[in-house]
Design a protein around this motif. Structure first.
Motif, PDB file in Angstrom:
ATOM      1  N   LEU A 281      33.042  39.088  58.201  1.00  0.00           N
ATOM      2  CA  LEU A 281      32.414  39.534  59.443  1.00  0.00           C
ATOM      3  C   LEU A 281      32.640  41.018  59.698  1.00  0.00           C
ATOM      4  O   LEU A 281      31.732  41.739  60.099  1.00  0.00           O
ATOM      5  N   VAL A 282      33.872  41.470  59.463  1.00  0.00           N
ATOM      6  CA  VAL A 282      34.176  42.885  59.764  1.00  0.00           C
ATOM      7  C   VAL A 282      33.873  43.788  58.571  1.00  0.00           C
ATOM      8  O   VAL A 282      34.130  44.984  58.613  1.00  0.00           O
ATOM      9  N   LYS A 283      33.340  43.200  57.493  1.00  0.00           N
ATOM     10  CA  LYS A 283      32.897  43.960  56.319  1.00  0.00           C
ATOM     11  C   LYS A 283      34.032  44.731  55.643  1.00  0.00           C
ATOM     12  O   LYS A 283      33.842  45.833  55.142  1.00  0.00           O
ATOM     13  N   ASP A 284      35.210  44.107  55.610  1.00  0.00           N
ATOM     14  CA  ASP A 284      36.358  44.711  54.921  1.00  0.00           C
ATOM     15  C   ASP A 284      36.441  44.085  53.527  1.00  0.00           C
ATOM     16  O   ASP A 284      37.275  43.226  53.245  1.00  0.00           O
ATOM     17  N   TYR A 285      35.559  44.539  52.633  1.00  0.00           N
ATOM     18  CA  TYR A 285      35.402  43.876  51.345  1.00  0.00           C
ATOM     19  C   TYR A 285      36.526  44.198  50.358  1.00  0.00           C
ATOM     20  O   TYR A 285      36.833  43.398  49.484  1.00  0.00           O
ATOM     21  N   LYS A 286      37.130  45.353  50.493  1.00  0.00           N
ATOM     22  CA  LYS A 286      38.268  45.659  49.620  1.00  0.00           C
ATOM     23  C   LYS A 286      39.417  44.696  49.902  1.00  0.00           C
ATOM     24  O   LYS A 286      40.037  44.153  48.984  1.00  0.00           O
ATOM     25  N   ASN A 287      39.694  44.483  51.173  1.00  0.00           N
ATOM     26  CA  ASN A 287      40.733  43.520  51.552  1.00  0.00           C
ATOM     27  C   ASN A 287      40.331  42.114  51.152  1.00  0.00           C
ATOM     28  O   ASN A 287      41.162  41.307  50.748  1.00  0.00           O
ATOM     29  N   LEU A 288      39.047  41.815  51.284  1.00  0.00           N
ATOM     30  CA  LEU A 288      38.554  40.485  50.949  1.00  0.00           C
ATOM     31  C   LEU A 288      38.817  40.168  49.479  1.00  0.00           C
ATOM     32  O   LEU A 288      39.226  39.059  49.136  1.00  0.00           O
ATOM     33  N   GLU A 289      38.584  41.158  48.611  1.00  0.00           N
ATOM     34  CA  GLU A 289      38.811  40.916  47.191  1.00  0.00           C
ATOM     35  C   GLU A 289      40.285  40.638  46.916  1.00  0.00           C
ATOM     36  O   GLU A 289      40.628  39.766  46.108  1.00  0.00           O
ATOM     37  N   VAL A 290      41.169  41.355  47.616  1.00  0.00           N
ATOM     38  CA  VAL A 290      42.611  41.127  47.463  1.00  0.00           C
ATOM     39  C   VAL A 290      42.964  39.707  47.898  1.00  0.00           C
ATOM     40  O   VAL A 290      43.681  38.980  47.199  1.00  0.00           O
ATOM     41  N   VAL A 291      42.450  39.316  49.071  1.00  0.00           N
ATOM     42  CA  VAL A 291      42.735  37.980  49.600  1.00  0.00           C
ATOM     43  C   VAL A 291      42.189  36.903  48.670  1.00  0.00           C
ATOM     44  O   VAL A 291      42.862  35.897  48.394  1.00  0.00           O
ATOM     45  N   ALA A 292      40.979  37.107  48.155  1.00  0.00           N
ATOM     46  CA  ALA A 292      40.365  36.116  47.265  1.00  0.00           C
ATOM     47  C   ALA A 292      41.195  35.938  45.998  1.00  0.00           C
ATOM     48  O   ALA A 292      41.404  34.819  45.527  1.00  0.00           O
ATOM     49  N   ASN A 293      41.665  37.033  45.433  1.00  0.00           N
ATOM     50  CA  ASN A 293      42.475  36.937  44.214  1.00  0.00           C
ATOM     51  C   ASN A 293      43.812  36.256  44.483  1.00  0.00           C
ATOM     52  O   ASN A 293      44.330  35.513  43.633  1.00  0.00           O
ATOM     53  N   LYS A 294      44.371  36.470  45.664  1.00  0.00           N
ATOM     54  CA  LYS A 294      45.608  35.779  46.034  1.00  0.00           C
ATOM     55  C   LYS A 294      45.361  34.282  46.166  1.00  0.00           C
ATOM     56  O   LYS A 294      46.202  33.462  45.803  1.00  0.00           O
ATOM     57  N   MET A 295      44.189  33.931  46.692  1.00  0.00           N
ATOM     58  CA  MET A 295      43.856  32.513  46.824  1.00  0.00           C
ATOM     59  C   MET A 295      43.713  31.862  45.453  1.00  0.00           C
ATOM     60  O   MET A 295      44.112  30.711  45.256  1.00  0.00           O
ATOM     61  N   ILE A 296      43.138  32.586  44.504  1.00  0.00           N
ATOM     62  CA  ILE A 296      42.998  32.038  43.149  1.00  0.00           C
ATOM     63  C   ILE A 296      44.375  31.783  42.550  1.00  0.00           C
ATOM     64  O   ILE A 296      44.610  30.761  41.904  1.00  0.00           O
ATOM     65  N   ALA A 297      45.294  32.721  42.794  1.00  0.00           N
ATOM     66  CA  ALA A 297      46.652  32.538  42.275  1.00  0.00           C
ATOM     67  C   ALA A 297      47.318  31.318  42.886  1.00  0.00           C
ATOM     68  O   ALA A 297      48.119  30.630  42.251  1.00  0.00           O
ATOM     69  N   GLN A 298      46.959  31.013  44.144  1.00  0.00           N
ATOM     70  CA  GLN A 298      47.562  29.881  44.839  1.00  0.00           C
ATOM     71  C   GLN A 298      46.881  28.567  44.504  1.00  0.00           C
ATOM     72  O   GLN A 298      47.515  27.532  44.385  1.00  0.00           O
TER      73      GLN A 298
END
Length: 555
Positions: A281-298
């Motif tokens: 929603l807030v268009k913070d895609y750099k942070n989104l990619e970090v969060v997504a990769n952390k989710m994959i690790a989990q």
């Protein structure tokens, strides 16, 4: 932003035994949106006493709130075998019936839940009211009716007042919602959600500064109450969206408060996914990619993660990863696909088919547009996000592609960009055909553009330029009668604006175009009229070569 599903459970009358204390702790964790903590507590209670009906019901409701219906049903079914409060599980099964649009079955289950109630019991009514509200097919009218039964028995029950406030809120009855929230907090001044919801009403009324003030009052009472930071984050986000001049500061405030919310709830995969939704929603895609990769690790097997990878990859320029990730998400069984998934898939295909010099591969573009249309069908608001993309294509003179994008918004009268998109659609079709020969013009598209300007005039009768473009379009279609009609209408409307308008060089140029076009349309059928209009051109523009040469030919 989708409304966060309000999930609160009535705290049962106090009991001194450890079990009651534990289940109340679980309910407090639920109110604080610490769902993983709540599930851990509830599972420990059930492990110690599998026949505990209330613990099974509450745990099932947590799973239902998280859209894990299979797990929810397991615990509701277990609860029916309990020796204590097994009736509550009928309420959970009733909500599942409501989700399946089986209202008769739901009512039957609610009847079973209440048939042995004691005269002064109210919790069943509160839970049923919540079931009506939290269903995928909410029924606020029935929720209000059943909650009124609870309040008839216990008028100052804070949880019943909070619940009926939520029901009024869902039914868009803001006045009664505000009163119920106020009364709930008066009845129990530890019930922070009731005070917080008063701020939510202000947020929805776009009184953002007042909403923030209200939320800060909650924080002053308990700085560790997590949900209030989520509401603050959403308020700052909406403020940024509705007042672009505040966007930079307010979007950062939104992100900061959402991170605070997460720190006070839990860092489960589910909470990370809610965080990812907010980052979109807030268009913070750099942070989104970090969060997504952390989710994959989990959790490498949860297919929902592919959505976030796809969004982030597109925005960060990796279209191949974007297409694969989003397609993997859409294809995975059980995933709830939303319009934005198809929007990103379509945009990714278009970007992949766009060369470095800006040239677009038509097949890739068409495939992308088809996906975008799927997205808009699912979520019409998405159409409002396409205008800048369409204007970029228009600016590069890729008129056919621009028209395909603007047509999406022009097809949705509810879009805030409806008029703007419709105008751009019409003029894109015009300019895309203006340089073509009569044999190669897209007559079907030109007819559609002409009809679109008719719709524009219905929506905005004072948009006189529509007549000018209708005249131009009908010139390309060789429809002399409509050329004359529309250009004359443009002249009439413009003349009515007075001398000041007629003195503007841009207006003079358009009037001259109108006279020449009308004259040319008359040339083969009424030479006198043609001569009359060419002479009108020469009054305004004595050096107009086209009019002068045409007059020689006619004479």
């Amino acid at each position: 932003m989708n409304k966060f599903k309000i999930f609160s459970l009535a705290l049962a009358a106090s009991a001194t035994v450890a079990k009651a204390q534990d289940i109340n702790q679980a309910k407090k964790a639920i109110d604080a949106e610490q769902f993983e903590k709540a599930k851990t507590l509830l599972k420990s209670i059930i492990k110690a006493k599998p026949s505990d009906g209330e613990a099974n019901f509450v745990l099932g409701t947590v799973y239902l709130n998280q859209s894990v219906a299979d797990s929810a049903k397991i615990y509701f079914d277990n609860g029916l075998q309990a020796s204590d409060k097994k009736n509550l599980s009928y309420i959970g099964l009733g909500q599942l019936d409501l989700d399946a649009k089986n209202t008769a079955a739901a009512q039957a289950n609610f009847t079973l839940a209440t048939k042995d109630m004691k005269r002064k019991d109210v919790n069943e009514f509160i839970y049923i009211g919540r079931a009506y509200m939290n269903s995928e097919n909410p029924d606020y009218k029935n929720a209000i009716a059943v909650l009124q039964r609870a309040l008839a028995i216990e008028p100052q029950n804070a949880q019943a007042l909070l619940a009926i406030g939520d029901a009024y809120f869902g039914a868009n009855n803001q006045n009664d919602a505000y009163k119920a929230y106020r009364d709930a907090f008066t009845a129990d001044n530890t019930l922070l959600r009731a005070k917080m919801q008063s701020g939510v009403l202000l947020k929805n009324a776009k009184s953002y500064d007042e909403a923030i003030k209200s939320f800060n009052e909650v924080i002053a009472l308990d700085a560790n109450y997590g949900p209030v930071y989520r509401e603050l984050a959403e308020t700052y986000y909406k403020w940024a969206r509705n007042k672009p001049s505040t966007s930079k500061v307010n979007l950062q405030n939104a992100i900061t408060n959402y991170e605070k919310y997460l720190s006070l709830t839990d860092y489960s995969l589910d909470s990370k996914m809610r965080h990812a939704d907010f980052l979109v929603l807030v268009k913070d895609y750099k942070n989104l990619e970090v969060v997504a990769n952390k989710m994959i690790a989990q959790d490498k097997v949860n297919p929902r993660i592919f959505r976030y990878l796809g969004y982030a990859a597109y925005e960060n320029g990796n279209v191949d990863v974007a297409i694969k990730s989003i397609e993997d998400y859409i294809k995975a069984p059980g995933n709830k696909v939303i319009g934005r998934d198809y929007l990103y898939l379509g945009l990714s295909k278009i970007k992949k088919g766009t060369a470095a010099d800006g040239a677009v591969e038509q097949a890739a573009f068409d495939a992308g547009v088809a996906d975008i249309k799927k997205g808009v069908e699912m979520d019409p608001v998405i159409a409002e996000e396409l205008a800048d993309f369409g204007k970029a294509l228009f600016g590069k003179k890729q008129y056919a592609q621009a028209a395909a994008i603007f047509e999406i918004g022009a097809s949705n009268k509810e879009s805030k960009n409806y008029l703007d998109d419709s105008v751009y659609y019409g003029i894109s079709i015009y300019y895309g055909n203006a340089g073509k020969t009569a044999e190669t013009r897209d007559k079907v598209a030109l007819e559609a553009a002409d009809a679109t300007f008719d719709k524009i005039l219905v929506a905005s009768p004072t948009y006189d330029e529509a007549y000018l473009y209708k005249g131009r379009i009908n010139s390309l279609l060789d429809k002399d009668d409509l050329i004359i009609k529309n250009y004359e209408e443009y002249i009439t409307k413009t003349t009515a604006k007075g001398a000041e308008e007629l003195a503007k060089p841009a207006t003079v140029k358009k009037i001259v175009e109108s006279y020449n076009s009308i004259a040319a349309a008359y040339a083969n059928t009424d030479k006198a009229k043609a001569i009359e209009y060419f002479n009108k051109t020469l009054v305004l523009d004595p050096a107009n070569t086209y009019a002068a040469q045409s007059l020689k030919s006619l004479k």
